[in-house]
Write a protein that holds these residues in place. Sequence first.
Motif, PDB file in Angstrom:
ATOM      1  N   UNK A 166       0.807  -1.221   0.000  1.00 50.37           N
ATOM      2  CA  UNK A 166       0.000   0.000   0.000  1.00 50.37           C
ATOM      3  C   UNK A 166       0.847   1.281   0.000  1.00 50.37           C
ATOM      4  N   UNK A 167       2.156   1.133  -0.152  1.00 55.05           N
ATOM      5  CA  UNK A 167       3.014   2.308  -0.216  1.00 55.05           C
ATOM      6  C   UNK A 167       3.032   2.860  -1.630  1.00 55.05           C
ATOM      7  N   UNK A 168       2.690   4.129  -1.773  1.00 57.99           N
ATOM      8  CA  UNK A 168       2.682   4.761  -3.094  1.00 57.99           C
ATOM      9  C   UNK A 168       4.114   5.088  -3.511  1.00 57.99           C
ATOM     10  N   UNK A 169       4.447   4.725  -4.736  1.00 62.13           N
ATOM     11  CA  UNK A 169       5.776   4.985  -5.285  1.00 62.13           C
ATOM     12  C   UNK A 169       5.634   5.592  -6.673  1.00 62.13           C
ATOM     13  N   UNK A 170       6.623   6.386  -7.053  1.00 66.59           N
ATOM     14  CA  UNK A 170       6.609   6.999  -8.373  1.00 66.59           C
ATOM     15  C   UNK A 170       7.008   5.946  -9.405  1.00 66.59           C
ATOM     16  N   UNK A 171       6.073   5.576 -10.259  1.00 67.38           N
ATOM     17  CA  UNK A 171       6.316   4.583 -11.303  1.00 67.38           C
ATOM     18  C   UNK A 171       6.012   5.223 -12.642  1.00 67.38           C
ATOM     19  N   UNK A 172       7.058   5.572 -13.369  1.00 65.29           N
ATOM     20  CA  UNK A 172       6.951   6.181 -14.692  1.00 65.29           C
ATOM     21  C   UNK A 172       5.981   7.364 -14.703  1.00 65.29           C
ATOM     22  N   UNK A 173       6.272   8.331 -13.844  1.00 63.93           N
ATOM     23  CA  UNK A 173       5.555   9.602 -13.865  1.00 63.93           C
ATOM     24  C   UNK A 173       4.275   9.651 -13.069  1.00 63.93           C
ATOM     25  N   UNK A 174       3.894   8.550 -12.432  1.00 59.02           N
ATOM     26  CA  UNK A 174       2.659   8.549 -11.646  1.00 59.02           C
ATOM     27  C   UNK A 174       2.869   7.766 -10.369  1.00 59.02           C
ATOM     28  N   UNK A 175       2.323   8.279  -9.276  1.00 63.58           N
ATOM     29  CA  UNK A 175       2.428   7.579  -8.016  1.00 63.58           C
ATOM     30  C   UNK A 175       1.392   6.455  -7.970  1.00 63.58           C
ATOM     31  N   UNK A 176       1.881   5.231  -7.742  1.00 63.84           N
ATOM     32  CA  UNK A 176       1.009   4.066  -7.716  1.00 63.84           C
ATOM     33  C   UNK A 176       1.391   3.190  -6.526  1.00 63.84           C
ATOM     34  N   UNK A 177       0.434   2.439  -6.035  1.00 63.68           N
ATOM     35  CA  UNK A 177       0.721   1.405  -5.051  1.00 63.68           C
ATOM     36  C   UNK A 177       0.812   0.065  -5.782  1.00 63.68           C
ATOM     37  N   UNK A 178       1.457  -0.905  -5.166  1.00 56.90           N
ATOM     38  CA  UNK A 178       1.512  -2.229  -5.768  1.00 56.90           C
ATOM     39  C   UNK A 178       0.122  -2.865  -5.805  1.00 56.90           C
ATOM     40  N   UNK A 179      -0.735  -2.479  -4.882  1.00 52.16           N
ATOM     41  CA  UNK A 179      -2.122  -2.935  -4.926  1.00 52.16           C
ATOM     42  C   UNK A 179      -2.791  -2.477  -6.223  1.00 52.16           C
ATOM     43  N   UNK A 180      -2.536  -1.242  -6.621  1.00 47.41           N
ATOM     44  CA  UNK A 180      -3.097  -0.729  -7.871  1.00 47.41           C
ATOM     45  C   UNK A 180      -2.517  -1.459  -9.082  1.00 47.41           C
ATOM     46  N   UNK A 181      -1.256  -1.855  -8.987  1.00 45.66           N
ATOM     47  CA  UNK A 181      -0.627  -2.583 -10.091  1.00 45.66           C
ATOM     48  C   UNK A 181      -1.253  -3.964 -10.240  1.00 45.66           C
ATOM     49  N   UNK A 182      -1.455  -4.669  -9.125  1.00 44.15           N
ATOM     50  CA  UNK A 182      -2.115  -5.975  -9.173  1.00 44.15           C
ATOM     51  C   UNK A 182      -3.525  -5.836  -9.732  1.00 44.15           C
ATOM     52  N   UNK A 183      -4.237  -4.800  -9.292  1.00 55.08           N
ATOM     53  CA  UNK A 183      -5.585  -4.542  -9.799  1.00 55.08           C
ATOM     54  C   UNK A 183      -5.571  -4.341 -11.306  1.00 55.08           C
ATOM     55  N   UNK A 184      -4.592  -3.586 -11.801  1.00 54.74           N
ATOM     56  CA  UNK A 184      -4.498  -3.346 -13.245  1.00 54.74           C
ATOM     57  C   UNK A 184      -4.250  -4.649 -14.000  1.00 54.74           C
ATOM     58  N   UNK A 185      -3.434  -5.531 -13.431  1.00 56.81           N
ATOM     59  CA  UNK A 185      -3.174  -6.833 -14.066  1.00 56.81           C
ATOM     60  C   UNK A 185      -4.450  -7.660 -14.112  1.00 56.81           C
ATOM     61  N   UNK A 186      -5.172  -7.755 -12.992  1.00 55.52           N
ATOM     62  CA  UNK A 186      -6.403  -8.542 -12.947  1.00 55.52           C
ATOM     63  C   UNK A 186      -7.473  -7.956 -13.864  1.00 55.52           C
TER      64      UNK A 186
END
Length: 415
Positions: A82-102
Amino acid sequence: MTDQTLAIDFGTSNSAAAVLVNGRPYRLPVEQGAETLPTAVFFPANKGRMRIGAAAARALTSGEEGRYMRALKSVLGDPLLHEARLIEGRRRTLSEVITAFLTAVREAAEAQTGQRFARALSGRPEHFHTRDAARDAQAEADLRACYAAAGFKTVDFLFEPEAAARAAHGLGRAGEIGLIVDIGGGTSDFSVFRTEDGRPRILASHGIRLGGTDFDHAVSMTHAMPLLGYGGTLRREMGEGLLPVPNALYADLATWARIPFVYTPETRRQVAEMQRLATDRRAMARLATVLEDELGHDLAFAVEAGKIGANGDGGAGRISMGLIEPGLAAPVTGDTLDAALARHRAPLRAAAAETLEMAGVAPEHVGAVVLVGGSSLMRMVPEEMQALCPGAELRMSEAFTAVVDGLALASAERG
């Protein structure tokens, strides 16, 4: 269109989706005709469309600028999720990344079938985190939240070895006792079953947090990282004597889920300082190159390939590190692979033995050991299971698709 149940095997290394058609599992070719896809994402530096699976790996290996991420399942239940990190110009959490994959998996499945999937039946390991009930419960809650955010109104879970048991072929004669051994990317799961009316009845299940990514980590630390300065020494700024090179950065660089987070200005400054003081400056310069050119995932793929090569019939592999330094490579033999993975043998056998004990079954009464999961192909797995159950017949199930097949079969009972 009617709501259907989508079976999803969301794995640490690979994922798959399936539906039930005329009582049989139908695996959906979510990506370019393949029945499985790497659990990976790539965010382009130009803020273009996110890519998943093999397309994500191709973007990385082709040299496209962006952020590649893999083994995301391993951070479920961890505050890091749940920690937001800057990923290619946008702050995202790993939860959001998993959600995008699903979400991408759901949309691809809907496009292929013309159906809407509001329900998911997902596999889950026996334990996301070994002997930590609170983190285990949090991991399932985290994954449930990701499914909800990905557009599923309902999600149910089925333990992965139980799903694999449902799909196992050739279960044997009535009354036979079998042991399902499911070694995935992040966990090892075991189920003891008895064949009744041609179907498995689960007697006990158990699992530990140990899998293929741990095997990769061990091979990387013993074979590749020493060429980058791991295990070396540093001169003291003042006074005599030497100091050991810190281990933490190497451990992160050998861990799939943590590689994206080593490319920081602070880490690069730390390595520049270590390079100045290193007794083996050439090795430390290689580490600096890995960070500067962001080659961590390329190295991880090379380690995985070397591990697989050494596990094969020839017993010889090679970790190609030419992107770091021309001609650089680390040989991996059957013996060095066995040495790197030796400490993982005992936990695997102990977990299988504990499962048998939970079921009240003596090892000599096991008639079949059914191997599932990509990492079950590592030769130490059948060796340890054969040593535990010397009278059992070893059977290979569909290593990469048994779980999703079983989930699809189970969806008939949940829909």
